[in-house]
Scaffold this active site. Structure first.
Site, PDB file in Angstrom:
ATOM      1  N   HIS A  72       0.853  -1.198   0.000  1.00 24.03           N
ATOM      2  CA  HIS A  72       0.000   0.000   0.000  1.00 24.03           C
ATOM      3  C   HIS A  72       0.882   1.239   0.000  1.00 24.03           C
ATOM      4  O   HIS A  72       1.686   1.444   0.899  1.00 24.03           O
ATOM      5  CB  HIS A  72      -0.911   0.009   1.229  1.00 24.03           C
ATOM      6  CG  HIS A  72      -2.090  -0.901   1.089  1.00 24.03           C
ATOM      7  ND1 HIS A  72      -3.244  -0.765   1.813  1.00 24.03           N
ATOM      8  CD2 HIS A  72      -2.298  -1.955   0.265  1.00 24.03           C
ATOM      9  CE1 HIS A  72      -4.112  -1.691   1.451  1.00 24.03           C
ATOM     10  NE2 HIS A  72      -3.554  -2.434   0.516  1.00 24.03           N
ATOM     11  N   TYR A 200      -9.568   5.462   6.901  1.00 25.83           N
ATOM     12  CA  TYR A 200      -9.768   5.861   8.300  1.00 25.83           C
ATOM     13  C   TYR A 200     -10.813   6.976   8.276  1.00 25.83           C
ATOM     14  O   TYR A 200     -10.584   8.007   7.634  1.00 25.83           O
ATOM     15  CB  TYR A 200      -8.476   6.414   8.894  1.00 25.83           C
ATOM     16  CG  TYR A 200      -7.409   5.368   9.149  1.00 25.83           C
ATOM     17  CD1 TYR A 200      -7.344   4.707  10.375  1.00 25.83           C
ATOM     18  CD2 TYR A 200      -6.461   5.054   8.178  1.00 25.83           C
ATOM     19  CE1 TYR A 200      -6.363   3.751  10.619  1.00 25.83           C
ATOM     20  CE2 TYR A 200      -5.471   4.103   8.416  1.00 25.83           C
ATOM     21  CZ  TYR A 200      -5.432   3.462   9.641  1.00 25.83           C
ATOM     22  OH  TYR A 200      -4.465   2.519   9.879  1.00 25.83           O
ATOM     23  N   PRO A 292      -5.076   0.777  18.444  1.00 27.70           N
ATOM     24  CA  PRO A 292      -4.779   0.236  17.113  1.00 27.70           C
ATOM     25  C   PRO A 292      -4.824   1.251  15.967  1.00 27.70           C
ATOM     26  O   PRO A 292      -4.423   0.920  14.854  1.00 27.70           O
ATOM     27  CB  PRO A 292      -5.831  -0.857  16.915  1.00 27.70           C
ATOM     28  CG  PRO A 292      -6.911  -0.550  17.895  1.00 27.70           C
ATOM     29  CD  PRO A 292      -6.300   0.191  19.025  1.00 27.70           C
ATOM     30  N   LYS A 296       0.146   0.124  14.899  1.00 29.67           N
ATOM     31  CA  LYS A 296       1.525   0.126  15.383  1.00 29.67           C
ATOM     32  C   LYS A 296       1.878  -1.003  16.353  1.00 29.67           C
ATOM     33  O   LYS A 296       3.057  -1.195  16.663  1.00 29.67           O
ATOM     34  CB  LYS A 296       1.824   1.478  16.065  1.00 29.67           C
ATOM     35  CG  LYS A 296       1.897   2.634  15.099  1.00 29.67           C
ATOM     36  CD  LYS A 296       3.077   2.490  14.175  1.00 29.67           C
ATOM     37  CE  LYS A 296       2.872   3.235  12.894  1.00 29.67           C
ATOM     38  NZ  LYS A 296       3.525   2.666  11.738  1.00 29.67           N
ATOM     39  N   TYR A 384       3.659   6.575   9.870  1.00 33.77           N
ATOM     40  CA  TYR A 384       2.810   5.467   9.430  1.00 33.77           C
ATOM     41  C   TYR A 384       3.639   4.354   8.778  1.00 33.77           C
ATOM     42  O   TYR A 384       3.440   3.172   9.052  1.00 33.77           O
ATOM     43  CB  TYR A 384       1.730   5.959   8.453  1.00 33.77           C
ATOM     44  CG  TYR A 384       0.585   4.983   8.334  1.00 33.77           C
ATOM     45  CD1 TYR A 384      -0.585   5.152   9.073  1.00 33.77           C
ATOM     46  CD2 TYR A 384       0.687   3.867   7.506  1.00 33.77           C
ATOM     47  CE1 TYR A 384      -1.623   4.239   8.983  1.00 33.77           C
ATOM     48  CE2 TYR A 384      -0.340   2.948   7.419  1.00 33.77           C
ATOM     49  CZ  TYR A 384      -1.500   3.136   8.158  1.00 33.77           C
ATOM     50  OH  TYR A 384      -2.521   2.219   8.075  1.00 33.77           O
TER      51      TYR A 384
HETATM   52  C1  LIG Z   1      -7.963  -7.740  19.671  1.00 34.43           C
HETATM   53  C2  LIG Z   1      -6.675  -7.139  19.195  1.00 34.43           C
HETATM   54  C3  LIG Z   1      -6.629  -6.496  17.950  1.00 34.43           C
HETATM   55  C4  LIG Z   1      -5.438  -5.923  17.512  1.00 34.43           C
HETATM   56  N1  LIG Z   1      -5.414  -5.307  16.298  1.00 34.43           N
HETATM   57  C5  LIG Z   1      -4.260  -4.758  15.877  1.00 34.43           C
HETATM   58  C6  LIG Z   1      -4.185  -4.090  14.650  1.00 34.43           C
HETATM   59  O1  LIG Z   1      -5.155  -3.982  13.925  1.00 34.43           O
HETATM   60  N2  LIG Z   1      -3.007  -3.548  14.274  1.00 34.43           N
HETATM   61  C7  LIG Z   1      -1.868  -3.651  15.073  1.00 34.43           C
HETATM   62  O2  LIG Z   1      -0.788  -3.188  14.706  1.00 34.43           O
HETATM   63  N3  LIG Z   1      -1.919  -4.288  16.229  1.00 34.43           N
HETATM   64  C8  LIG Z   1      -3.070  -4.833  16.648  1.00 34.43           C
HETATM   65  N4  LIG Z   1      -3.104  -5.457  17.826  1.00 34.43           N
HETATM   66  C9  LIG Z   1      -1.871  -5.537  18.580  1.00 34.43           C
HETATM   67  C10 LIG Z   1      -0.983  -6.673  18.081  1.00 34.43           C
HETATM   68  O3  LIG Z   1      -1.751  -7.792  17.796  1.00 34.43           O
HETATM   69  C11 LIG Z   1       0.038  -6.937  19.171  1.00 34.43           C
HETATM   70  O4  LIG Z   1       0.805  -5.761  19.349  1.00 34.43           O
HETATM   71  C12 LIG Z   1       0.947  -8.119  18.859  1.00 34.43           C
HETATM   72  O5  LIG Z   1       0.225  -9.322  18.910  1.00 34.43           O
HETATM   73  C13 LIG Z   1       2.086  -8.173  19.867  1.00 34.43           C
HETATM   74  O6  LIG Z   1       2.765  -9.374  19.764  1.00 34.43           O
HETATM   75  P1  LIG Z   1       3.408 -10.042  21.054  1.00 34.43           P
HETATM   76  O7  LIG Z   1       4.031 -11.292  20.563  1.00 34.43           O
HETATM   77  O8  LIG Z   1       4.264  -9.040  21.736  1.00 34.43           O
HETATM   78  O9  LIG Z   1       2.214 -10.321  22.032  1.00 34.43           O
HETATM   79  P2  LIG Z   1       1.010 -11.366  21.862  1.00 34.43           P
HETATM   80  O10 LIG Z   1       0.562 -11.456  20.454  1.00 34.43           O
HETATM   81  O11 LIG Z   1       0.016 -11.023  22.913  1.00 34.43           O
HETATM   82  O12 LIG Z   1       1.682 -12.760  22.212  1.00 34.43           O
HETATM   83  C14 LIG Z   1       2.016 -13.117  23.522  1.00 34.43           C
HETATM   84  C15 LIG Z   1       2.006 -14.610  23.636  1.00 34.43           C
HETATM   85  O13 LIG Z   1       2.365 -14.955  24.970  1.00 34.43           O
HETATM   86  C16 LIG Z   1       1.524 -15.975  25.402  1.00 34.43           C
HETATM   87  N5  LIG Z   1       1.451 -15.966  26.857  1.00 34.43           N
HETATM   88  C17 LIG Z   1       0.747 -15.137  27.655  1.00 34.43           C
HETATM   89  N6  LIG Z   1       0.904 -15.474  28.930  1.00 34.43           N
HETATM   90  C18 LIG Z   1       1.731 -16.525  28.945  1.00 34.43           C
HETATM   91  C19 LIG Z   1       2.250 -17.331  29.986  1.00 34.43           C
HETATM   92  N7  LIG Z   1       1.899 -17.146  31.261  1.00 34.43           N
HETATM   93  N8  LIG Z   1       3.093 -18.347  29.661  1.00 34.43           N
HETATM   94  C20 LIG Z   1       3.425 -18.583  28.361  1.00 34.43           C
HETATM   95  N9  LIG Z   1       2.936 -17.856  27.330  1.00 34.43           N
HETATM   96  C21 LIG Z   1       2.103 -16.853  27.635  1.00 34.43           C
HETATM   97  C22 LIG Z   1       0.184 -15.681  24.751  1.00 34.43           C
HETATM   98  O14 LIG Z   1      -0.659 -16.819  24.675  1.00 34.43           O
HETATM   99  C23 LIG Z   1       0.627 -15.202  23.377  1.00 34.43           C
HETATM  100  O15 LIG Z   1       0.715 -16.230  22.437  1.00 34.43           O
HETATM  101  C24 LIG Z   1      -4.286  -6.014  18.301  1.00 34.43           C
HETATM  102  C25 LIG Z   1      -4.337  -6.653  19.540  1.00 34.43           C
HETATM  103  C26 LIG Z   1      -5.513  -7.197  19.994  1.00 34.43           C
HETATM  104  C27 LIG Z   1      -5.555  -7.870  21.342  1.00 34.43           C
END
Ligand SMILES: Cc1cc2nc3c(=O)[nH]c(=O)nc-3n(C[C@H](O)[C@H](O)[C@H](O)COP(=O)(O)OP(=O)(O)OC[C@H]3O[C@@H](n4cnc5c(N)ncnc54)[C@H](O)[C@@H]3O)c2cc1C
Length: 389
Positions: A72, A200, A292, A296, A384
């Protein structure tokens, strides 16, 4: 069990870190609380900055993304029926890639399996120990037995609700938080996107976002009350409300269909400082959350992984711990700029319950300034597409 880096959390942060370290000859074990199917079914982010795209290539998992992702070059900003475009490519020479987080995660799991790196699912009670010593370890329950994983370092990639952040003593840990008085109701539908680029929309009825995953899968959001539940919204109600919030010509084109996923996400800004405590290093949502708006969350997680993987490579390959010493400071400097952008874009695009007539006029003036001023557009486009690492 012993490994060099114990990674808590098998989401995108943990998997990307594991893959980058594996390719540098550094051993990792990923401990994940959930099953793989559960992790892969979480529908979340879908817009990747160039920095994350480059990291996917560096991790050796860019091939399917290059084939199936969509580049994009800009995005559309709507204000009522008026619409203007921010041309990322013209303003910054860069673009973003639309490729779902579920696909990123799937590619990383497959690469991890192919490399023979160990991922343990369904780990309960994961707890890091002795983080302020040179010999930390992690204990967890799996298949009815308690296990111990010895390691050099623990990477806390366990998301906002994970246990790692809590290991930083309260007298050291500082948490900064802002909650927003609304949520996003999101719908995934097997329909062609209404537009080639994201829309948006700020409307008198509240914010809306038209996004997509691919040519036949669309992701739409509307601002909703925090007290709403997805069950309060039938598909028809959702589509009708979305149509009222986007420009009329887009509403006429919109193809609707049954939702295949519907959920509500609250909006929050959150930062934990520091991101390092002894031999524990936090990455991604474990340390920070953004609303969101502007996509980011996943991208900020990726920049942490970039800094941490390089710091660990320096430590293991050159016996140089400067990158690790500076990790928290370096990662936080970029995170706060991204927090600012996500807060600013959220403030610009949403209707607030307590918004005064003055606040509304300021918001409208800011939108007009963005529409008319190339410097303002460039500042937005730079954030962005992603600030440099
Ligand atoms: C509903 C939702 C919609 C979103 N939409 C967007 C979007 O449109 N655009 C965007 O940029 N970002 C979005 N985000 C944010 C984005 O998804 C997150 O920033 C991203 O997933 C971060 O990755 P992470 O691996 O740091 O954390 P997570 O994806 O949360 O992964 C953490 C992992 O740790 C595991 N975990 C947790 N506790 C434990 C434990 N006690 N022991 C072992 N494992 C554990 C979890 O099961 C998970 O698999 C959204 C988030 C949510 C919740």
């Amino acid at each position: 069990m012993r490994t060099q880096v114990a990674i808590v959390g098998g989401g995108p942060s943990g998997l990307l870190l594991g893959q980058l370290l594996h390719r540098a000859g550094i051993d990792t074990v990923v401990l994940e609380r959930r099953s793989r199917d559960y992790v892969l079914s979480r529908v979340r982010a879908g817009v990747l900055e160039t920095g994350l795209v480059d990291l996917m290539h560096e991790a050796g998992v860019g091939e399917r993304m290059d084939r199936e992702g969509f580049i994009h070059d800009g995005t559309l900003i709507a204000n009522g029926d008026e619409q203007f475009r921010i041309d990322f490519h013209r303003l910054t020479g860069r673009h973003v890639m639309v490729y779902g987080q579920t696909e990123v995660t799937r590619d990383l799991y497959e690469a991890r399996d192919a490399a023979g790196a160990l991922t343990l699912h369904d780990c309960r009670g994961v707890k890091p120990h002795d983080l302020d010593t040179a010999a930390p370890f992690v204990t967890f329950l799996r298949d009815g037995a308690v296990h111990r994983l010895d390691c050099d370092f623990v990477a806390g990639c366990d998301g906002y609700h994970g246990p790692c952040r809590q290991e930083i003593p309260t007298e050291v840990r500082r948490e900064y938080e802002k909650t927003y008085p609304f949520g996003w109701l999101g719908v995934l539908s097997e329909t062609p996107p209404v537009s080639d680029e994201l829309i948006y929309a700020n409307s008198a009825r509240g914010f809306a976002l038209c996004s997509m995953r691919n040519a036949t899968l669309s992701r739409y959001y509307i601002q909703c009350d925090l007290s709403d539940s997805p069950d309060d919204w039938t598909d028809d109600m959702f589509w009708e409300e979305l149509k009222r919030r986007i420009p009329a010509e887009a509403a006429e084109r919109l193809e609707t269909g049954p939702s295949i996923e519907k959920s509500i996400a609250p909006l929050r800004s959150f930062v934990c400082e520091p991101m390092r405590w002894g031999r524990l290093f936090l990455c991604g949502d474990a340390a920070h959350i953004v609303p969101p708006t502007g996509a980011k969350g996943l991208n900020t997680a990726a920049s942490d992984v970039h800094y941490l993987s390089n710091a660990l490579k320096r430590f293991y390959h050159d016996r140089d711990d400067e990158g690790l010493e500076r990790y928290s400071e370096t990662a936080l400097a970029r995170i706060w700029k991204t927090e600012r952008f996500s807060w600013w874009f959220s403030s610009l695009m949403h209707r607030y319950p307590d918004q005064s007539a003055f606040d509304l006029r300021i918001q409208q003036a800011e939108l007009a300034f963005l529409r008319d001023n190339e410097a303002a557009q460039k500042a937005m486009a730079e954030s962005y597409v992603g600030l440099p690492y």
